[in-house]
Write a protein that holds these residues in place. Structure first.
Motif, short mmCIF file in Angstrom:
data_model
loop_
_atom_site.label_atom_id
_atom_site.label_comp_id
_atom_site.label_asym_id
_atom_site.label_seq_id
_atom_site.Cartn_x
_atom_site.Cartn_y
_atom_site.Cartn_z
N MET A 1 7.87 -3.76 -10.29
CA MET A 1 8.15 -3.69 -8.85
C MET A 1 9.17 -4.77 -8.50
SD MET A 1 5.20 -2.80 -6.10
CE MET A 1 4.22 -4.25 -6.41
N ASP A 2 10.26 -4.39 -7.86
CA ASP A 2 11.25 -5.41 -7.53
C ASP A 2 10.82 -6.22 -6.31
OD1 ASP A 2 11.94 -4.12 -5.21
OD2 ASP A 2 13.66 -3.10 -6.10
N SER A 3 11.62 -7.24 -6.00
CA SER A 3 11.17 -8.20 -4.99
C SER A 3 11.08 -7.60 -3.59
CB SER A 3 12.10 -9.41 -5.00
OG SER A 3 13.40 -8.99 -4.63
N ILE A 4 11.97 -6.65 -3.28
CA ILE A 4 11.92 -6.03 -1.95
C ILE A 4 10.66 -5.19 -1.79
CG2 ILE A 4 13.04 -4.34 -0.43
CD1 ILE A 4 14.52 -6.91 -0.35
N THR A 5 10.33 -4.43 -2.84
CA THR A 5 9.10 -3.64 -2.81
C THR A 5 7.90 -4.55 -2.62
OG1 THR A 5 10.21 -2.20 -4.38
CG2 THR A 5 7.87 -1.79 -4.01
N THR A 6 7.89 -5.65 -3.35
CA THR A 6 6.79 -6.61 -3.23
C THR A 6 6.74 -7.18 -1.81
OG1 THR A 6 7.26 -7.22 -5.51
CG2 THR A 6 5.77 -8.67 -4.29
N LEU A 7 7.90 -7.51 -1.27
CA LEU A 7 7.96 -8.05 0.08
C LEU A 7 7.35 -7.08 1.09
CD1 LEU A 7 9.14 -10.14 2.22
CD2 LEU A 7 11.12 -8.61 2.31
N ILE A 8 7.80 -5.81 1.03
CA ILE A 8 7.32 -4.82 2.01
C ILE A 8 5.83 -4.56 1.82
CG2 ILE A 8 7.58 -2.43 2.81
CD1 ILE A 8 9.87 -4.27 3.70
N ASN A 9 5.38 -4.51 0.57
CA ASN A 9 3.94 -4.33 0.34
C ASN A 9 3.13 -5.48 0.92
OD1 ASN A 9 3.90 -1.85 -0.83
ND2 ASN A 9 4.00 -2.61 -2.93
N THR A 10 3.64 -6.68 0.76
CA THR A 10 2.92 -7.84 1.29
C THR A 10 2.90 -7.80 2.82
OG1 THR A 10 3.69 -9.08 -0.61
CG2 THR A 10 2.80 -10.36 1.23
N LEU A 11 4.07 -7.57 3.41
CA LEU A 11 4.13 -7.46 4.88
C LEU A 11 3.20 -6.34 5.35
CD1 LEU A 11 7.99 -7.64 5.66
CD2 LEU A 11 6.29 -9.41 6.08
N GLY A 12 3.23 -5.23 4.64
CA GLY A 12 2.43 -4.08 5.02
C GLY A 12 0.94 -4.38 4.96
N GLN A 13 0.51 -4.96 3.87
CA GLN A 13 -0.92 -5.30 3.75
C GLN A 13 -1.33 -6.30 4.83
OE1 GLN A 13 -0.73 -6.15 -0.37
NE2 GLN A 13 -1.76 -4.23 -0.95
N ASN A 14 -0.49 -7.29 5.06
CA ASN A 14 -0.78 -8.27 6.12
C ASN A 14 -0.88 -7.59 7.49
OD1 ASN A 14 -0.68 -10.32 4.28
ND2 ASN A 14 1.38 -11.00 4.81
N ALA A 15 0.04 -6.68 7.72
CA ALA A 15 0.06 -6.00 9.02
C ALA A 15 -1.20 -5.15 9.18
CB ALA A 15 1.30 -5.11 9.14
N ARG A 16 -1.58 -4.45 8.13
CA ARG A 16 -2.77 -3.60 8.18
C ARG A 16 -4.01 -4.45 8.50
NH1 ARG A 16 -2.79 0.87 9.62
NH2 ARG A 16 -1.75 2.02 8.00
N THR A 17 -4.14 -5.56 7.80
CA THR A 17 -5.29 -6.44 8.03
C THR A 17 -5.27 -6.99 9.46
OG1 THR A 17 -5.20 -7.06 5.71
CG2 THR A 17 -6.48 -8.51 7.16
N ALA A 18 -4.11 -7.46 9.88
CA ALA A 18 -4.01 -8.04 11.22
C ALA A 18 -4.28 -6.99 12.29
CB ALA A 18 -2.62 -8.65 11.42
N SER A 19 -3.80 -5.77 12.06
CA SER A 19 -3.94 -4.73 13.09
C SER A 19 -5.41 -4.38 13.33
CB SER A 19 -3.14 -3.48 12.72
OG SER A 19 -3.80 -2.74 11.72
N LYS A 20 -6.22 -4.56 12.30
CA LYS A 20 -7.65 -4.26 12.47
C LYS A 20 -8.32 -5.26 13.41
CE LYS A 20 -8.04 -1.86 8.13
NZ LYS A 20 -8.32 -1.95 6.70
N THR A 21 -7.83 -6.49 13.43
CA THR A 21 -8.40 -7.46 14.36
C THR A 21 -7.79 -7.25 15.75
OG1 THR A 21 -6.70 -9.12 13.86
CG2 THR A 21 -8.69 -9.16 12.52
N LEU A 22 -6.52 -6.89 15.78
CA LEU A 22 -5.82 -6.72 17.06
C LEU A 22 -6.39 -5.54 17.85
CD1 LEU A 22 -3.52 -7.71 18.85
CD2 LEU A 22 -1.95 -6.30 17.53
N ARG A 23 -6.82 -4.51 17.12
CA ARG A 23 -7.40 -3.31 17.71
C ARG A 23 -8.50 -3.63 18.71
NH1 ARG A 23 -8.68 -0.13 12.63
NH2 ARG A 23 -10.84 -0.77 12.64
N SER A 24 -9.29 -4.66 18.40
CA SER A 24 -10.38 -5.00 19.33
C SER A 24 -10.20 -6.37 19.96
CB SER A 24 -11.73 -4.86 18.63
OG SER A 24 -11.69 -5.37 17.33
N ALA A 25 -8.97 -6.87 19.98
CA ALA A 25 -8.69 -8.12 20.70
C ALA A 25 -8.89 -7.87 22.20
CB ALA A 25 -7.26 -8.56 20.43
N THR A 26 -9.30 -8.90 22.92
CA THR A 26 -9.51 -8.71 24.35
C THR A 26 -8.17 -8.68 25.09
OG1 THR A 26 -9.59 -11.07 24.81
CG2 THR A 26 -11.67 -10.01 24.23
N THR A 27 -8.20 -8.10 26.27
CA THR A 27 -7.01 -8.06 27.12
C THR A 27 -6.54 -9.49 27.40
OG1 THR A 27 -7.91 -6.08 28.15
CG2 THR A 27 -6.12 -7.16 29.31
#
Lengths: 419, 419
Positions: A1-27
């Motif tokens: 896997m080249d470095s760009i693929t690794t970068l996007i996968n890392t960003l993607g995994q981070n975003a997925r994890t973060a979005s699960k907390t954001l989904r139920s963040a308060t207003t």
């Protein structure tokens, strides 16, 4: 896997994890983050403008044209605009968690819908650095994780603005990966991002038709896309003369470079005599170049011949094509054949004509006795827009917070089982 | 261009043209067509059953399994069901043209939304011939053109049923191409159909996971897809004992082969003692095979060991996996990791627990003190469903007439121009 693929996968995994907390963040948390970001932008004006200066210098060295440099440019007035926009988005109602249509069913259960975020949005845009903040703010408020990829010309400005976003998130005790910026200018990052369907739920490209088409063709996830705006104003035989002149003139001449500008005027033959002399004079006085069908050309020597290509052109300029039609059917057929499904207006006092136009014309906005220029998220009361969708699926027209959400079903029972 | 490409292009162009007239067909015309189709099915029972007999004979020759032959089989009772379904769809309110949220804006314009058809739907399904009528009816009522492609095993039945559709359309003075059937069994037709993005606005595959995945991967237009249903019932520590037993039992044992059946039971450790002995006994008496985590296995010798694979399996059978969890967080994490986003239920009398479950679990249906078995278009009041969407984009959960439509903006003015 080249470095760009690794970068996007890392960003993607981070975003997925973060979005699960954001989904139920308060207003409160989300609004707090938005206000924090506004404060950070205000506090870091100097750093942001310095970074922007680097982009501008680089841009001049690279011989970017004046329009592009203008879009790229930030100054204190534009930063004020960015700060104001953050405050406005904070002040909007939170769409997430809204429960509607909760009704009892014969079985005794109550069924309703709850509005929820889509997940993670990928936003791909060109050289306007303010989009970094706008897109971050709209995704944040709608509970979506965001991965931002701005134009390479604005990379330093975007990094400086993004630092404010990140600080604002952390200060509001939200996961800092709720919004992430792709900080490489390598084009392969876009190619990888639009393939990362495990991590990105939808892509919003903001830019020219070329960018949008390229992304739509290669994306493996849904794309909320705005292709182009070939908008029409149709003046019916029963149009009020004054309204017709005002609406047609405003639709074209209010601003030229916007997607909701009228590009083609269609007018019923029997309204020509009372509308066109004054309207043509106004356009000519304003410096708008007119290109007409054969019949239109008879009205003034200053009207050039419209070619077939004209009917399919989004001028984004001080040019208007004009066609005289013999019936509303001809007008609707013209729109069907040449329009882009963005916005069309009818001017008519005839009840049946307006009703028919609203039903039969398949565009994202239909204006009845109003200028095409109103097709805009702010004018519609959405508060802000992340783009205008010329698609039909999911969302049409200006896309605000609601367009970044979906609805799930909720069922309330009291021990109910299905027979 | 080979003959299949030509065929799909012709069908596509016909569908596009027909859909433009269908978009503004009256409710009366559409309902009339539906009733006509019902009459045609009733009048042509003999021809339909003869055609079906040919499919069944062929199927037996081809050694199709008993379940598939059962799905393929038509008889007078099933034809009664098809006729009844047509009448029910005719009786539903017409979603097209509905105007909502029409409000004045500060500029003086009124802005609202009008519900409109998506355009042309491509429906790809397997061996149930009744889908030919159901899909045709739902598309017709929602104002969408339809191109149908059924399983090759049902080709003669589909052709016979489709003849009724076509007759019904003609008798209602609608364009006969509003619904078209691909009457070749050549698989290349599917490949071409999912590429025909100029003619088809969305694809709905109805069938097994393999079919749906293959189509989603290759389609050039949006796909409304139902992948699978790994549904969970979570019994909270504050669950009412009786409700918990009833809901868990009903979720699994009402019917096994349906996508809304509970496949995994999660139960809070502190509720195990009062709930599980009776529930286990009920499942065993019913003949349901139980596979449990280590702690669950201690409850009865008849509980087999659940492997990691069990948590990811849609059994569609008399098998239930069971896991004891120490907190609701563990339950939500399990669902997040192993669920398919279809339907999850919580049984709890605790206000905070139910509220948290509704907010944090990201599935198309959330049941509170009700069986997962309620996840169904009829139960929800949609009248009929063309499928259940496990996607988030455009539509989630059971897809009825509304899911086949979109909303455009309408703006009413009285000569309004934008400043």
């Amino acid at each position: 896997m080249d470095s760009i693929t690794t970068l996007i996968n890392t960003l993607g995994q981070n975003a997925r994890t973060a979005s699960k907390t954001l989904r139920s963040a308060t207003t409160y948390q989300k609004n707090n983050a938005l206000i924090n970001i506004a404060e950070q932008v205000n506090k870091n004006r100097k750093d942001i403008l310095n970074a922007n200066q680097k982009d501008l210098t680089q841009g001049k060295d690279n011989k970017l044209d004046a329009a592009l440099l203008d879009r790229l440019m930030l100054d204190d007035v534009r930063l004020d605009g960015i700060i104001e926009s953050l405050k406005q988005i904070a002040a909007l109602p939170d769409p997430v968690g809204e429960i509607t249509d909760l009704k009892y069913r014969p079985s005794g259960i109550q069924v309703g819908k709850m509005r929820v975020p889509l997940g993670v949005m990928g936003i791909i845009y060109e050289s306007r650095p303010n989009v970094t903040i706008d897109a971050a703010a709209l995704c944040l408020k709608s509970g979506n994780g965001a991965i931002l990829r701005g134009g390479s010309e604005a990379i330093d400005s975007n990094i400086a603005l993004y630092a404010c976003v990140r600080r604002g998130l952390i200060d509001a005790s939200l996961n800092k990966n709720c919004v992430q910026l792709i900080d490489t200018t390598d084009r392969a990052a876009v190619t990888e991002l639009v393939k990362a369907k495990d991590f990105v739920d939808a892509i919003i490209p903001r830019g020219g038709k070329g960018l949008v088409e390229a992304i739509s063709d290669s994306a493996k996830m849904p794309v909320i896309k705005h292709l182009h705006g070939i908008c029409h104003t149709y003046i019916d035989k029963d149009a009020d003369t004054k309204k017709a002149i005002n609406i047609a003139f405003n639709g074209k001449a209010r601003r030229y470079g916007v997607c909701n500008a009228t590009e083609t005027l269609l007018i019923h033959a029997s309204a020509v005599g009372r509308v066109m002399p004054e309207l043509i004079a106004e356009f000519i006085a304003k410096g708008v170049e007119l290109r007409g069908c054969k019949e239109t050309q008879k009205l003034s020597k200053q009207i050039k011949k419209a070619t077939e290509e004209d009917w399919d052109t989004e001028y984004l300029d001080a040019i208007l094509s004009i066609r005289i039609v013999n019936s509303m059917t001809d007008a609707i057929d013209h729109i069907e054949q040449h329009g882009s499904g963005h916005t069309e207006a009818i001017v008519s006092e005839n009840y049946g004509a307006t009703r028919r136009f609203m039903t039969e014309v398949d565009s994202s906005s239909i204006m009845v006795n109003a200028s095409t220029g109103f097709a805009d998220g702010f004018e519609y009361g959405l508060g802000a827009e992340i783009g205008i969708s010329t698609d039909k699926f999911h969302v049409r027209g200006p896309v605000g917070l609601e367009g970044l959400t979906s609805q799930k079903y909720i069922v309330l029972g009291d021990g109910h089982i299905r027979s």
